[in-house]
Design an enzyme around this catalytic site. Sequence first.
Site, PDB file in Angstrom:
ATOM      1  N   ASN A  71      73.259 -15.628  55.578  1.00 52.15           N
ATOM      2  CA  ASN A  71      74.636 -15.321  55.196  1.00 52.15           C
ATOM      3  C   ASN A  71      74.744 -13.814  54.927  1.00 52.15           C
ATOM      4  O   ASN A  71      74.158 -13.318  53.964  1.00 52.15           O
ATOM      5  CB  ASN A  71      74.976 -16.131  53.938  1.00 52.15           C
ATOM      6  CG  ASN A  71      76.387 -15.893  53.424  1.00 52.15           C
ATOM      7  OD1 ASN A  71      77.053 -14.937  53.824  1.00 52.15           O
ATOM      8  ND2 ASN A  71      76.840 -16.743  52.532  1.00 52.15           N
ATOM      9  N   HIS A 103      82.982 -18.075  58.732  1.00 50.48           N
ATOM     10  CA  HIS A 103      82.031 -17.301  57.935  1.00 50.48           C
ATOM     11  C   HIS A 103      80.741 -18.106  57.838  1.00 50.48           C
ATOM     12  O   HIS A 103      80.775 -19.309  57.588  1.00 50.48           O
ATOM     13  CB  HIS A 103      82.618 -17.033  56.546  1.00 50.48           C
ATOM     14  CG  HIS A 103      81.598 -16.663  55.535  1.00 50.48           C
ATOM     15  ND1 HIS A 103      80.740 -15.596  55.729  1.00 50.48           N
ATOM     16  CD2 HIS A 103      81.255 -17.224  54.341  1.00 50.48           C
ATOM     17  CE1 HIS A 103      79.921 -15.525  54.685  1.00 50.48           C
ATOM     18  NE2 HIS A 103      80.216 -16.501  53.829  1.00 50.48           N
ATOM     19  N   CYS A 159      82.798 -12.743  50.768  1.00 43.94           N
ATOM     20  CA  CYS A 159      82.695 -13.447  52.060  1.00 43.94           C
ATOM     21  C   CYS A 159      84.007 -13.421  52.841  1.00 43.94           C
ATOM     22  O   CYS A 159      84.000 -13.531  54.066  1.00 43.94           O
ATOM     23  CB  CYS A 159      82.264 -14.889  51.842  1.00 43.94           C
ATOM     24  SG  CYS A 159      80.702 -14.993  50.969  1.00 43.94           S
TER      25      CYS A 159
HETATM   26  O1  UT7 Z   1      79.071 -17.418  51.366  1.00 46.03           O
HETATM   27  C1  UT7 Z   1      79.569 -17.677  50.101  1.00 46.03           C
HETATM   28  C2  UT7 Z   1      79.803 -19.086  49.924  1.00 46.03           C
HETATM   29  N1  UT7 Z   1      78.541 -19.759  49.678  1.00 46.03           N
HETATM   30  C3  UT7 Z   1      78.430 -21.010  50.047  1.00 46.03           C
HETATM   31  O2  UT7 Z   1      79.309 -21.544  50.659  1.00 46.03           O
HETATM   32  C4  UT7 Z   1      77.185 -21.770  49.625  1.00 46.03           C
HETATM   33  C5  UT7 Z   1      77.538 -23.186  49.286  1.00 46.03           C
HETATM   34  N2  UT7 Z   1      76.433 -23.946  48.740  1.00 46.03           N
HETATM   35  C6  UT7 Z   1      75.356 -24.270  49.483  1.00 46.03           C
HETATM   36  O3  UT7 Z   1      75.247 -23.865  50.617  1.00 46.03           O
HETATM   37  C7  UT7 Z   1      74.334 -25.202  48.882  1.00 46.03           C
HETATM   38  O4  UT7 Z   1      74.812 -25.677  47.646  1.00 46.03           O
HETATM   39  C8  UT7 Z   1      72.946 -24.549  48.690  1.00 46.03           C
HETATM   40  C9  UT7 Z   1      72.288 -24.294  50.026  1.00 46.03           C
HETATM   41  C10 UT7 Z   1      73.067 -23.256  47.923  1.00 46.03           C
HETATM   42  C11 UT7 Z   1      72.033 -25.467  47.876  1.00 46.03           C
HETATM   43  O5  UT7 Z   1      71.924 -26.719  48.537  1.00 46.03           O
HETATM   44  P1  UT7 Z   1      72.155 -28.075  47.735  1.00 46.03           P
HETATM   45  O6  UT7 Z   1      71.942 -29.142  48.707  1.00 46.03           O
HETATM   46  O7  UT7 Z   1      73.496 -27.999  47.059  1.00 46.03           O
HETATM   47  O8  UT7 Z   1      70.989 -28.064  46.696  1.00 46.03           O
HETATM   48  P2  UT7 Z   1      71.058 -28.077  45.106  1.00 46.03           P
HETATM   49  O9  UT7 Z   1      71.519 -26.775  44.565  1.00 46.03           O
HETATM   50  O10 UT7 Z   1      71.767 -29.327  44.651  1.00 46.03           O
HETATM   51  O11 UT7 Z   1      69.527 -28.243  44.725  1.00 46.03           O
HETATM   52  C12 UT7 Z   1      68.797 -29.411  45.083  1.00 46.03           C
HETATM   53  C13 UT7 Z   1      67.352 -29.224  44.697  1.00 46.03           C
HETATM   54  C14 UT7 Z   1      67.167 -28.775  43.261  1.00 46.03           C
HETATM   55  O12 UT7 Z   1      66.000 -29.392  42.767  1.00 46.03           O
HETATM   56  P3  UT7 Z   1      66.087 -30.697  41.843  1.00 46.03           P
HETATM   57  O13 UT7 Z   1      66.904 -30.297  40.652  1.00 46.03           O
HETATM   58  O14 UT7 Z   1      66.767 -31.743  42.680  1.00 46.03           O
HETATM   59  O15 UT7 Z   1      64.658 -31.003  41.534  1.00 46.03           O
HETATM   60  C15 UT7 Z   1      66.913 -27.301  43.392  1.00 46.03           C
HETATM   61  O16 UT7 Z   1      66.153 -26.780  42.317  1.00 46.03           O
HETATM   62  O17 UT7 Z   1      66.749 -28.214  45.514  1.00 46.03           O
HETATM   63  C16 UT7 Z   1      66.126 -27.228  44.666  1.00 46.03           C
HETATM   64  N3  UT7 Z   1      66.204 -25.936  45.346  1.00 46.03           N
HETATM   65  C17 UT7 Z   1      65.285 -25.531  46.240  1.00 46.03           C
HETATM   66  N4  UT7 Z   1      64.150 -26.118  46.686  1.00 46.03           N
HETATM   67  C18 UT7 Z   1      63.437 -25.434  47.587  1.00 46.03           C
HETATM   68  C19 UT7 Z   1      67.169 -24.985  45.243  1.00 46.03           C
HETATM   69  N5  UT7 Z   1      66.867 -23.955  46.060  1.00 46.03           N
HETATM   70  C20 UT7 Z   1      65.701 -24.266  46.677  1.00 46.03           C
HETATM   71  C21 UT7 Z   1      64.898 -23.618  47.623  1.00 46.03           C
HETATM   72  N6  UT7 Z   1      63.777 -24.230  48.050  1.00 46.03           N
HETATM   73  N7  UT7 Z   1      65.230 -22.402  48.134  1.00 46.03           N
END
Ligand code: UT7
Length: 335
Positions: free
Chosen positions: A292, A262, A115
Amino acid sequence: MYNSKISGLGMYVPENVVTNEDLSKIMDTSNEWIIERTGIKERRHIKKGDGNTTATMGVEAAKIAMKRAGIEKNEIDLILFATLSPDYYFPGSGVLVQELLDIPTCPAMDIRNQCSGFIYAISTADQYVKSGMYKNILVIGSENHSGGLDMTSRGRGVSVIFGDGAGAAVVSREEDLTKGILSSHLHSEGKYAEELALISPSTNRWVPEIIDSNDSEDISYYPNMNGQLVFKNAVVRFSEVIMEGLKHNNLSPDQIDMLIPHQANLRISQFVQKRFGLSENQIHNNIQKYGNTTAGSIPIALTEAWQEGKIKEGDIVVLAAFGSGFTWGSTIIRW
Ligand code: UT7
């Protein structure tokens, strides 16, 4: 003494639009979840057989950037190609651009900084131009993510975020030392290497080993991300490295005319926007349309902001990135 400036910008994305609704038909996700957590509405994916590759998308963006810079292909002294998804494991995609653009024996170098790749590449170009070694450098950021994502519910935490596309900039010699690229600021922290990574195939795990293991549950050849850890580090590092760049140039946040972060997550961009007290006119986001695109994201967003007339001569433009490595960086430009 010379300075360097961005003399031309271009972008290219594949035609094929993949909406959140499309994804929710093939994995357990929803339009609501994706918009709420990331801001993304749709992204572009290369369609099998449409002729796009990481290198060809970069070439399309480069042709536009070179035309806008008013330079011919034989005036390019160096190609810098930032990507994490090169056409081949080796050689890099830069040499493919040299061939596709037919620039005889022009040097070409790939930059593997995910990135932050475009920031690292711009910084490298800046130094070559400032030293007087080269006059015009083609800097490309391009990614073909879609073919390598786990498009099942198992991979939903990563797959919904990434899109394909390319952006390009021509970095040229500038005689006016008050204008152009003022400075870049680069960092890395390798202890987090595996927190956002694609582990296989690699020299730690060659293809024969993967085949021999015959393990259908092996997901090491898909990108994995510790999303929350990446998010927490991103908001801190984005803010730090923007501040570092501003301080280095005796600038304050209110002097930023345009911030191009980014495009990792709209929530990260909005956090940084708030942290620096920037209005909607002082930041450009397009993750909503493209997801992204890793090394492509800054040059695509910069090109779009410029095309929309949001960047004028004399403006202070700040580019900032954070991602896998971890690596991060900023570039401060007086346009
Ligand atoms: O470019 C490189 C750098 N990358 C970044 O900067 C990305 C940084 N991270 C993020 O943007 C976020 O952490 C994400 C968008 C990847 C994830 O969002 P989050 O709010 O941190 O969600 P999470 O990983 O804590 O997951 C929350 C819930 C989980 O379910 P439970 O365990 O609470 O039941 C996941 O399994 O959301 C679930 N989940 C989804 N649900 C529906 C994870 N992905 C999905 C999905 N659709 N696509």
